[in-house]
Design an enzyme around this catalytic site. Structure first.
Site, PDB file in Angstrom:
ATOM      1  N   LYS A 102       0.864  -1.183   0.000  1.00  0.00           N
ATOM      2  CA  LYS A 102       0.000   0.000   0.000  1.00  0.00           C
ATOM      3  C   LYS A 102       0.900   1.232   0.000  1.00  0.00           C
ATOM      4  O   LYS A 102       1.996   1.200   0.581  1.00  0.00           O
ATOM      5  CB  LYS A 102      -0.852  -0.033   1.272  1.00  0.00           C
ATOM      6  CG  LYS A 102      -1.937   1.025   1.359  1.00  0.00           C
ATOM      7  CD  LYS A 102      -2.726   0.833   2.649  1.00  0.00           C
ATOM      8  CE  LYS A 102      -3.914   1.770   2.737  1.00  0.00           C
ATOM      9  NZ  LYS A 102      -4.707   1.549   3.960  1.00  0.00           N
ATOM     10  N   SER A 104      -9.700  -1.121   7.190  1.00  0.00           N
ATOM     11  CA  SER A 104      -9.124  -0.888   5.853  1.00  0.00           C
ATOM     12  C   SER A 104      -8.388  -2.063   5.227  1.00  0.00           C
ATOM     13  O   SER A 104      -8.011  -1.996   4.063  1.00  0.00           O
ATOM     14  CB  SER A 104      -8.180   0.307   5.902  1.00  0.00           C
ATOM     15  OG  SER A 104      -8.929   1.496   5.925  1.00  0.00           O
ATOM     16  N   SER A 115      -9.675   1.267   3.067  1.00  0.00           N
ATOM     17  CA  SER A 115      -8.841   2.065   2.208  1.00  0.00           C
ATOM     18  C   SER A 115      -7.778   1.274   1.430  1.00  0.00           C
ATOM     19  O   SER A 115      -7.269   1.766   0.437  1.00  0.00           O
ATOM     20  CB  SER A 115      -8.147   3.144   3.044  1.00  0.00           C
ATOM     21  OG  SER A 115      -7.236   2.556   3.947  1.00  0.00           O
TER      22      SER A 115
END
Lengths: 478, 90
Positions: free
Chosen positions: A75, A174, A150
């Site tokens: 990420k 997330s 996310s």
């Protein structure tokens, strides 16, 4: 040899044994990323160093490398030295960190190859990947649907086999929510298990990294590499790190079903599949009991008040002086220092980030602090205490991950509050700091994946991993 | 909600139409969150971080040096080893 179908564990075994070259695996996955990413938008940047790193693995000593030659996508919250790290924000769009996060370093020391950086919501603030400065990632099961967020890019990338393993962060769900929307396994370990050093900060008392993968065992192995005390993060925990990949299904497992989360707001297919999953556990000797956890009806509110407060403080560092974006002042000089800061910040942050900074500032401001931040921190203790009481009687708690499967891109962007309440079943876990995972359990009638949430007591990740492993077979579709 | 005060404290700027919009959104959110006020919390200690952590100490010895040039390079503008900003006082 079909590289796409190999688990991370198999890749590492073959690379260690010299039966497979890290450069071949890396080249294969890099090509796949290049070919598929323009449709998925799951990746923000690919590493130009990946092939060089792979060569080093092939030419070096590799007997002790747990992830020898395993391609991994991170990420874009994890600092990677010499590789752009943007947090999917305009304010960091050109930021190349001078150092790497502990997670990045641990992966690389274990022989993993960092292929690139995944799309996400801006500063991890969002539940659909739509707040990204680089546009939404697309759900591989239906490109018109969101990936969740996310860590949307990390989940989509693993689902589309752009890498066998990816790393996300979970502040309020997330990792688990996008894992559920994209049909992959994703686990957030206990708060403090994995160092936060070099992870771009959102809400420090919640932020926790974790792996996503198609197979439970690949995440187990990855946790062995990532967990452990780090001197650079004083909130990391010095608990011994078990051999997660050897975790065995517990005889007479006691499963608690979080009663209030099995309600009529939840998509019927999810409820049915969750019940099937529990029947499967029962047939393996598990006992199922209903559990009530106090104050879950206000978990989302409590979580957002604290997370926004922490975010407003953490994001004060973006001032346009030392790094990151600075507004163009060449024609329009700042009126004063405050104008200099706020013009840069207003241009550099997206709408959702600004909303959260403003609301966090409000809840910490004089006259409101006690009613909002402090009250939320007290409710947080009540919720954690209630979870701890539940774990005196059960080994693992079970619930849906979300009320529904993925929604259409654009469907909820105009209503921030509705977006927050997407996180109804996940935020309570972060309030309590507990480990939890999303396990894929099948598809609804639209062909979209569904997930089951497994929650365990502090440091009991093994129970989650072994239970998830048991859920394979009839329910594991991928 | 005094949106101008919050904007100032947050070091953010909103033009008039943005102000209207964000004020509406924030008020709606905070009104929804007001529910937490109904939970009795007398004598409850706030939970600031979820897992009990001990104070971490380490010997005060010289660690790794930071390469200043590498950090200065990241700045939008710099002169030598100094950060450069536009004039902010008249």
């Amino acid at each position: 040899m079909n590289i796409d179908n190999m688990s991370a564990i198999e890749i590492a075994e073959k690379v260690r044994a010299g039966k497979l070259l890290a450069v071949d695996v890396t080249e294969h996955y890099l090509k796949r990323c290049q070919r598929l990413n323009n449709r998925l938008n799951a990746i923000i940047s690919l590493s130009e160093q990946a092939m060089i790193e792979a060569e080093k693995i092939d030419n070096g000593k590799k007997e002790n490398l747990a992830l020898a030659g395993v391609p991994v996508l991170l990420k874009d919250m994890f600092c990677t030295q010499n590789l752009k790290t943007t947090a999917a924000s305009k304010i960091l769009k050109e930021f190349v960190p001078p150092y790497s996060s502990t997670v990045t370093e641990k992966l690389q020391s274990a022989g993993a190859i960092v292929l690139g950086k995944c799309n996400q919501d801006e500063f991890a603030m969002g539940s659909s990947n739509e707040t990204s400065f680089f546009g939404p990632a697309k759900n591989p099961w239906n490109l018109e649907y969101v990936t969740g967020g996310s860590s949307g890019g990390s989940a989509a990338a693993v689902a589309a086999r752009l890498a066998p393993l990816s790393i996300g962060t979970d502040t309020g769900g997330s990792i688990r929510q996008p894992a559920s929307f994209c049909g992959v396994f994703g686990i957030k370990p206990t708060y403090g298990r994995i160092s936060r050093y070099g992870i771009i900060a959102f809400a420090s008392s919640f932020d926790q990294a974790g792996p996503l993968s198609l197979r439970v065992k690949d995440s187990s192995l990855c946790l062995e590499v990532l967990c452990g005390k780090d001197e650079k993060d004083s909130t990391s925990i010095s608990q011994p790190v078990p051999r997660f990949s050897n975790a065995q299904f517990k005889n007479n497992l006691k499963v608690g079903r979080i009663k209030s989360f099995f309600n009529n707001q939840v998509n019927k297919s999810i409820l049915n599949k969750a019940n099937e999953a529990m029947d499967l556990l029962k047939s393996n000797g598990a006992q199922i009991v209903d559990i009530d956890i106090d104050h879950l009806e206000v978990a989302v509110d409590t979580y957002y008040l604290i997370a926004m407060s922490e975010a407003s403080s953490n994001l004060s560092r973006y001032d346009g002086v030392r790094y990151g974006y600075r507004a163009d002042f060449s024609r329009n000089q700042p009126k004063n220092l405050e104008d200099f800061y706020s013009r840069t910040r207003s241009e550099g942050f997206g709408e959702e980030v600004k909303r959260r900074i403003a609301l966090g500032t409000y809840s910490l401001s004089s006259g409101y602090y006690e009613a909002y931040y402090l009250q939320a921190a007290k409710v947080r203790r009540l919720i954690r205490n209630s979870f701890l009481r539940a774990f005196e009687n059960v080994d693992v708690l079970v619930s849906p991950v979300t009320t529904d499967t993925a929604f259409r891109i654009g469907e909820k962007t105009e209503n921030p509050l509705e977006m927050y309440y997407n996180d109804s079943f996940t935020t309570c876990v972060n309030l309590a700091g507990l480990p939890a995972a999303s396990v894929p359990i099948g598809f609804d009638n639209k062909g979209l994946p569904m997930g089951l949430q497994l929650i365990a007591n502090d440091f009991q990740e093994e129970v989650i991993l072994s239970t998830a492993q048991k859920n394979r077979g009839p329910l594991q579709v991928l | 909600m005094d949106i101008q005060k919050i904007a100032k404290l947050s070091r953010l700027q909103f033009n008039e139409s943005e102000q209207e919009k964000i004020k509406g959104q924030l008020e709606k959110i905070i009104t929804a969150f007001d529910r937490i006020k109904n939970i009795p919390t007398e004598k409850v200690e706030p939970l600031i971080t979820p897992i009990e952590i001990e104070n971490t100490l380490r010997p005060d010895i010289h660690g790794e040096d930071i390469n200043t040039d590498k950090y200065i390079e990241l700045a939008p503008e710099s002169v030598g080893r100094l950060y450069k900003v536009p004039r902010v006082i008249s």
